[in-house]
Design a protein around this motif. Sequence first.
Motif, PDB file in Angstrom:
ATOM      1  N   VAL A  14       0.837  -0.969   0.028  1.00  0.00           N
ATOM      2  CA  VAL A  14      -0.120   0.088   0.205  1.00  0.00           C
ATOM      3  C   VAL A  14       0.952   1.364   0.074  1.00  0.00           C
ATOM      4  CG1 VAL A  14      -1.998   1.264   1.285  1.00  0.00           C
ATOM      5  CG2 VAL A  14      -1.824  -1.211   1.426  1.00  0.00           C
ATOM      6  N   TRP A  15       0.726   2.125  -0.971  1.00  0.00           N
ATOM      7  CA  TRP A  15       1.553   3.285  -1.009  1.00  0.00           C
ATOM      8  C   TRP A  15       0.348   4.561  -1.111  1.00  0.00           C
ATOM      9  CZ3 TRP A  15       2.225  -1.269  -3.721  1.00  0.00           C
ATOM     10  CH2 TRP A  15       3.336  -1.516  -3.647  1.00  0.00           C
ATOM     11  N   SER A  16       0.896   5.638  -0.578  1.00  0.00           N
ATOM     12  CA  SER A  16      -0.056   6.827  -0.527  1.00  0.00           C
ATOM     13  C   SER A  16       0.902   8.092  -0.868  1.00  0.00           C
ATOM     14  CB  SER A  16      -0.709   6.845   0.890  1.00  0.00           C
ATOM     15  OG  SER A  16       0.242   7.241   1.831  1.00  0.00           O
ATOM     16  N   ALA A  17       0.083   9.157  -1.234  1.00  0.00           N
ATOM     17  CA  ALA A  17       0.652  10.452  -1.493  1.00  0.00           C
ATOM     18  C   ALA A  17      -0.593  11.375  -1.482  1.00  0.00           C
ATOM     19  CB  ALA A  17       1.065  10.301  -2.806  1.00  0.00           C
ATOM     20  N   THR A  18      -0.211  12.639  -0.930  1.00  0.00           N
ATOM     21  CA  THR A  18      -1.132  13.613  -1.125  1.00  0.00           C
ATOM     22  C   THR A  18      -0.563  15.006  -1.762  1.00  0.00           C
ATOM     23  OG1 THR A  18      -0.345  14.450   1.046  1.00  0.00           O
ATOM     24  CG2 THR A  18      -2.014  12.886   1.218  1.00  0.00           C
ATOM     25  N   GLU A  19      -1.274  15.755  -2.485  1.00  0.00           N
ATOM     26  CA  GLU A  19      -0.892  16.921  -3.107  1.00  0.00           C
ATOM     27  C   GLU A  19      -2.229  17.574  -3.518  1.00  0.00           C
ATOM     28  OE1 GLU A  19       1.487  19.319  -4.503  1.00  0.00           O
ATOM     29  OE2 GLU A  19       2.496  17.497  -4.000  1.00  0.00           O
ATOM     30  N   ASP A  20      -2.126  19.036  -3.251  1.00  0.00           N
ATOM     31  CA  ASP A  20      -3.099  20.006  -3.603  1.00  0.00           C
ATOM     32  C   ASP A  20      -4.488  19.593  -3.300  1.00  0.00           C
ATOM     33  OD1 ASP A  20      -1.450  21.842  -4.889  1.00  0.00           O
ATOM     34  OD2 ASP A  20      -1.651  20.990  -6.908  1.00  0.00           O
ATOM     35  N   GLY A  21      -4.400  19.105  -1.910  1.00  0.00           N
ATOM     36  CA  GLY A  21      -5.941  18.759  -1.436  1.00  0.00           C
ATOM     37  C   GLY A  21      -6.615  17.514  -1.728  1.00  0.00           C
ATOM     38  N   PHE A  22      -5.803  16.605  -2.519  1.00  0.00           N
ATOM     39  CA  PHE A  22      -6.145  15.421  -2.863  1.00  0.00           C
ATOM     40  C   PHE A  22      -5.223  14.208  -2.234  1.00  0.00           C
ATOM     41  CE2 PHE A  22      -7.557  18.098  -6.097  1.00  0.00           C
ATOM     42  CZ  PHE A  22      -8.863  18.080  -6.135  1.00  0.00           C
ATOM     43  N   SER A  23      -5.946  13.062  -1.968  1.00  0.00           N
ATOM     44  CA  SER A  23      -5.068  11.933  -1.388  1.00  0.00           C
ATOM     45  C   SER A  23      -5.224  10.649  -2.573  1.00  0.00           C
ATOM     46  CB  SER A  23      -5.810  11.513   0.030  1.00  0.00           C
ATOM     47  OG  SER A  23      -5.215  10.134   0.386  1.00  0.00           O
ATOM     48  N   PHE A  24      -4.130   9.953  -2.794  1.00  0.00           N
ATOM     49  CA  PHE A  24      -3.970   9.181  -3.902  1.00  0.00           C
ATOM     50  C   PHE A  24      -3.286   7.900  -3.003  1.00  0.00           C
ATOM     51  CE2 PHE A  24      -4.194  12.848  -6.241  1.00  0.00           C
ATOM     52  CZ  PHE A  24      -4.985  12.364  -7.494  1.00  0.00           C
ATOM     53  N   VAL A  25      -3.940   6.622  -3.468  1.00  0.00           N
ATOM     54  CA  VAL A  25      -3.467   5.392  -2.840  1.00  0.00           C
ATOM     55  C   VAL A  25      -3.394   4.452  -3.947  1.00  0.00           C
ATOM     56  CG1 VAL A  25      -4.021   3.375  -1.303  1.00  0.00           C
ATOM     57  CG2 VAL A  25      -4.605   5.744  -0.531  1.00  0.00           C
ATOM     58  N   ILE A  26      -2.126   3.524  -4.119  1.00  0.00           N
ATOM     59  CA  ILE A  26      -2.187   2.505  -4.570  1.00  0.00           C
ATOM     60  C   ILE A  26      -1.823   1.246  -3.980  1.00  0.00           C
ATOM     61  CG2 ILE A  26      -0.517   1.638  -6.524  1.00  0.00           C
ATOM     62  CD1 ILE A  26       0.344   4.526  -7.331  1.00  0.00           C
ATOM     63  N   THR A  27      -2.669   0.095  -4.197  1.00  0.00           N
ATOM     64  CA  THR A  27      -2.606  -1.056  -3.606  1.00  0.00           C
ATOM     65  C   THR A  27      -2.214  -2.052  -4.470  1.00  0.00           C
ATOM     66  OG1 THR A  27      -5.071  -1.227  -3.714  1.00  0.00           O
ATOM     67  CG2 THR A  27      -4.278  -0.299  -1.881  1.00  0.00           C
ATOM     68  N   TYR A  28      -1.622  -3.217  -4.246  1.00  0.00           N
ATOM     69  CA  TYR A  28      -1.444  -4.325  -5.140  1.00  0.00           C
ATOM     70  C   TYR A  28      -2.576  -5.492  -4.670  1.00  0.00           C
ATOM     71  CZ  TYR A  28       0.487  -8.014  -7.932  1.00  0.00           C
ATOM     72  OH  TYR A  28       0.699  -8.872  -8.961  1.00  0.00           O
ATOM     73  N   GLU A  29      -3.082  -5.828  -5.753  1.00  0.00           N
ATOM     74  CA  GLU A  29      -4.202  -7.109  -5.202  1.00  0.00           C
ATOM     75  C   GLU A  29      -3.897  -8.273  -6.375  1.00  0.00           C
ATOM     76  OE1 GLU A  29      -7.999  -5.393  -6.418  1.00  0.00           O
ATOM     77  OE2 GLU A  29      -7.968  -3.849  -4.777  1.00  0.00           O
ATOM     78  N   THR A  30      -4.330  -9.290  -5.559  1.00  0.00           N
ATOM     79  CA  THR A  30      -4.244 -10.525  -6.348  1.00  0.00           C
ATOM     80  C   THR A  30      -5.381 -11.626  -5.924  1.00  0.00           C
ATOM     81  OG1 THR A  30      -3.024 -11.659  -4.288  1.00  0.00           O
ATOM     82  CG2 THR A  30      -1.619 -10.895  -6.088  1.00  0.00           C
ATOM     83  N   PRO A  31      -5.691 -12.466  -6.639  1.00  0.00           N
ATOM     84  CA  PRO A  31      -6.884 -13.088  -6.660  1.00  0.00           C
ATOM     85  C   PRO A  31      -6.681 -13.972  -5.236  1.00  0.00           C
ATOM     86  CG  PRO A  31      -6.068 -13.602  -8.645  1.00  0.00           C
ATOM     87  CD  PRO A  31      -5.015 -12.782  -8.193  1.00  0.00           C
ATOM     88  N   ARG A  47      -9.330  10.395  -3.667  1.00  0.00           N
ATOM     89  CA  ARG A  47     -10.318  11.312  -2.986  1.00  0.00           C
ATOM     90  C   ARG A  47      -9.782  12.783  -2.553  1.00  0.00           C
ATOM     91  NH1 ARG A  47     -11.007  11.213   2.729  1.00  0.00           N
ATOM     92  NH2 ARG A  47      -9.456  10.146   3.735  1.00  0.00           N
ATOM     93  N   PRO A  48     -10.735  13.524  -2.335  1.00  0.00           N
ATOM     94  CA  PRO A  48     -10.219  14.905  -1.667  1.00  0.00           C
ATOM     95  C   PRO A  48      -9.976  14.718  -0.206  1.00  0.00           C
ATOM     96  CG  PRO A  48     -12.566  15.117  -2.752  1.00  0.00           C
ATOM     97  CD  PRO A  48     -12.198  13.473  -2.748  1.00  0.00           C
ATOM     98  N   LEU A  49      -8.891  15.430   0.110  1.00  0.00           N
ATOM     99  CA  LEU A  49      -8.598  15.347   1.673  1.00  0.00           C
ATOM    100  C   LEU A  49      -9.647  15.991   2.423  1.00  0.00           C
ATOM    101  CD1 LEU A  49      -4.835  16.369   1.742  1.00  0.00           C
ATOM    102  CD2 LEU A  49      -5.643  14.201   2.078  1.00  0.00           C
ATOM    103  N   ARG A  53     -16.274  10.395   2.269  1.00  0.00           N
ATOM    104  CA  ARG A  53     -16.853   9.570   1.462  1.00  0.00           C
ATOM    105  C   ARG A  53     -15.633   8.523   0.991  1.00  0.00           C
ATOM    106  NH1 ARG A  53     -18.866  13.124  -3.117  1.00  0.00           N
ATOM    107  NH2 ARG A  53     -17.047  14.329  -2.476  1.00  0.00           N
ATOM    108  N   GLY A  54     -16.024   7.403   0.354  1.00  0.00           N
ATOM    109  CA  GLY A  54     -15.140   6.445   0.042  1.00  0.00           C
ATOM    110  C   GLY A  54     -14.318   7.146  -1.317  1.00  0.00           C
ATOM    111  N   ALA A  55     -13.203   6.520  -1.460  1.00  0.00           N
ATOM    112  CA  ALA A  55     -12.291   6.509  -2.594  1.00  0.00           C
ATOM    113  C   ALA A  55     -12.893   6.398  -4.037  1.00  0.00           C
ATOM    114  CB  ALA A  55     -11.205   6.159  -2.409  1.00  0.00           C
ATOM    115  N   ILE A  56     -12.403   6.952  -5.107  1.00  0.00           N
ATOM    116  CA  ILE A  56     -13.001   6.760  -6.406  1.00  0.00           C
ATOM    117  C   ILE A  56     -11.723   6.313  -7.161  1.00  0.00           C
ATOM    118  CG2 ILE A  56     -13.519   7.839  -8.505  1.00  0.00           C
ATOM    119  CD1 ILE A  56     -14.401  10.414  -6.520  1.00  0.00           C
ATOM    120  N   LYS A  57     -11.937   4.985  -7.723  1.00  0.00           N
ATOM    121  CA  LYS A  57     -10.877   4.252  -8.531  1.00  0.00           C
ATOM    122  C   LYS A  57     -10.543   4.922  -9.703  1.00  0.00           C
ATOM    123  CE  LYS A  57     -11.405  -0.264  -8.930  1.00  0.00           C
ATOM    124  NZ  LYS A  57     -11.756  -1.661  -9.663  1.00  0.00           N
ATOM    125  N   VAL A  58      -9.381   5.198  -9.970  1.00  0.00           N
ATOM    126  CA  VAL A  58      -8.485   5.719 -11.094  1.00  0.00           C
ATOM    127  C   VAL A  58      -8.884   4.611 -12.335  1.00  0.00           C
ATOM    128  CG1 VAL A  58      -6.604   6.399 -12.373  1.00  0.00           C
ATOM    129  CG2 VAL A  58      -6.705   6.929  -9.986  1.00  0.00           C
TER     130      VAL A  58
END
Length: 84
Positions: A14-31, A47-49, A53-58
């Motif tokens: 799980v990796w995260s980053a924030t910039e300009d009022g937004f939060s981004f997350v990248i996760t690695y998924e496997t079956p 999602r906005p900081l 509400r829940g996050a929106i998938k890119v």
Amino acid sequence: MTLQFHRAIEHLEVWSATEDGFSFVITYETPTGPGFHGRSGYVASWRPLGDCRGAIKVGGSPFRTFATAEGACNRMLEYLTEKN
């Protein structure tokens, strides 16, 4: 502007980053296996900081590589900050 991702959880991908009022997350998924379950690949979301509400998938997730997911997050940030 480029997002600077850092590992958010030590034993999960799980990796995260924030910039300009937004939060981004990248996760690695496997079956199967430990961690998040889903189609194999890197799933990016935002999602906005301060928003409860829940996050929106890119769009395009899951991505084959972390670099591709990171690039998609940077393009999404550019789009979001152009609109504001």
